[in-house]
Design an enzyme around this catalytic site. Sequence first.
Site, PDB file in Angstrom:
ATOM      1  N   ASP A   1      -3.474 -11.154   1.138  1.00 51.44           N
ATOM      2  CA  ASP A   1      -2.389 -10.623   0.773  1.00 51.44           C
ATOM      3  C   ASP A   1      -2.849 -10.781  -0.717  1.00 51.44           C
ATOM      4  O   ASP A   1      -2.671 -12.045  -1.002  1.00 51.44           O
ATOM      5  CB  ASP A   1      -0.498 -11.092   0.730  1.00 51.44           C
ATOM      6  CG  ASP A   1      -0.381 -10.357   2.497  1.00 51.44           C
ATOM      7  OD1 ASP A   1      -1.216 -10.693   3.551  1.00 51.44           O
ATOM      8  OD2 ASP A   1       1.283 -10.814   2.472  1.00 51.44           O
TER       9      ASP A   1
ATOM     10  N   HIS B   1      -2.777 -15.925   1.479  1.00 55.44           N
ATOM     11  CA  HIS B   1      -3.494 -14.930   0.269  1.00 55.44           C
ATOM     12  C   HIS B   1      -3.962 -15.437  -0.816  1.00 55.44           C
ATOM     13  O   HIS B   1      -4.826 -16.492  -1.271  1.00 55.44           O
ATOM     14  CB  HIS B   1      -2.191 -15.898  -0.783  1.00 55.44           C
ATOM     15  CG  HIS B   1      -0.526 -15.303   0.207  1.00 55.44           C
ATOM     16  ND1 HIS B   1      -0.418 -16.380   0.656  1.00 55.44           N
ATOM     17  CD2 HIS B   1       0.006 -14.230  -0.677  1.00 55.44           C
ATOM     18  CE1 HIS B   1       1.265 -15.375   1.078  1.00 55.44           C
ATOM     19  NE2 HIS B   1       1.399 -14.189   0.339  1.00 55.44           N
TER      20      HIS B   1
END
Length: 255
Positions: free
Chosen positions: A42, A194
């Site tokens: 993400d 991430h």
Amino acid sequence: MLFPTLLTLTLAALASAFPARRAPAQVVTKCTVPNTAALTFDDGPYVYLYDVSKALVAAGAKGTFFFNGNNYGCIYDADQAKRVKYAVDKGHQIASHTWSHAHLANLTWDELHHEFWLVEQAFQKIAGVTPAFMRPPFGEYNDLVREVAGVRGQTVAIWDFDSGDSIGKTAAQSNQLYDDIAQAHPSTILALNHDVYQQTAQVVVPHAIATLQKAGYKLVTLAECVGAAPYQGAIGTPALRDVRVPFLFSFVRLI
Ligand SMILES: [Zn+2]
């Protein structure tokens, strides 16, 4: 035969009097194809995407990137746009993390559509794709978010494993979490990471890939691990970018 006809007419009248609710999007929290693991990332695009992609490709694996439109830089900046296209060209899946990383559960119907549409438009212009999956920032969603996602043809994707990189875990701690999940060996894994963190990209991802493959998992995209298409429609040709208005304004000012 009269009764079924009456019943049909009655149902039709009811349907027109009470239009169906907008169908909320499906929410997936797990992979469904046995023995698959989906590594998802993400908050990009960002500089470490290349490290993640190279580690995945070298291992014969694919990942899924939930991109924002404007988080670690604007997606239309040349370096950022290049990363989006690169991810698609390398066979990874790209999906929407919406435009500004807002708390979607606080937004109105119109604001939500705006957050979704800006990313869809960017994907279409930069990579020629329309996402079929979205992940709400912070994993926060409500019925309205599901309805907007449903109208826009997108499945809401959460996760069932968190590497912890966005909540302060060290690389060693994240690696340990991957060791633990491989040891527990669930049928499938849908992992949250991430790629905007250097340690995730350069330390944790290589470890996760090696650990999960050694445990027998096939590392695939989110779409593949739930047996769905990654995009709405086929991959098309990226569109031309719009003329930059600020440039025109400055030109006008000059003359
Ligand atoms: Zn996020």
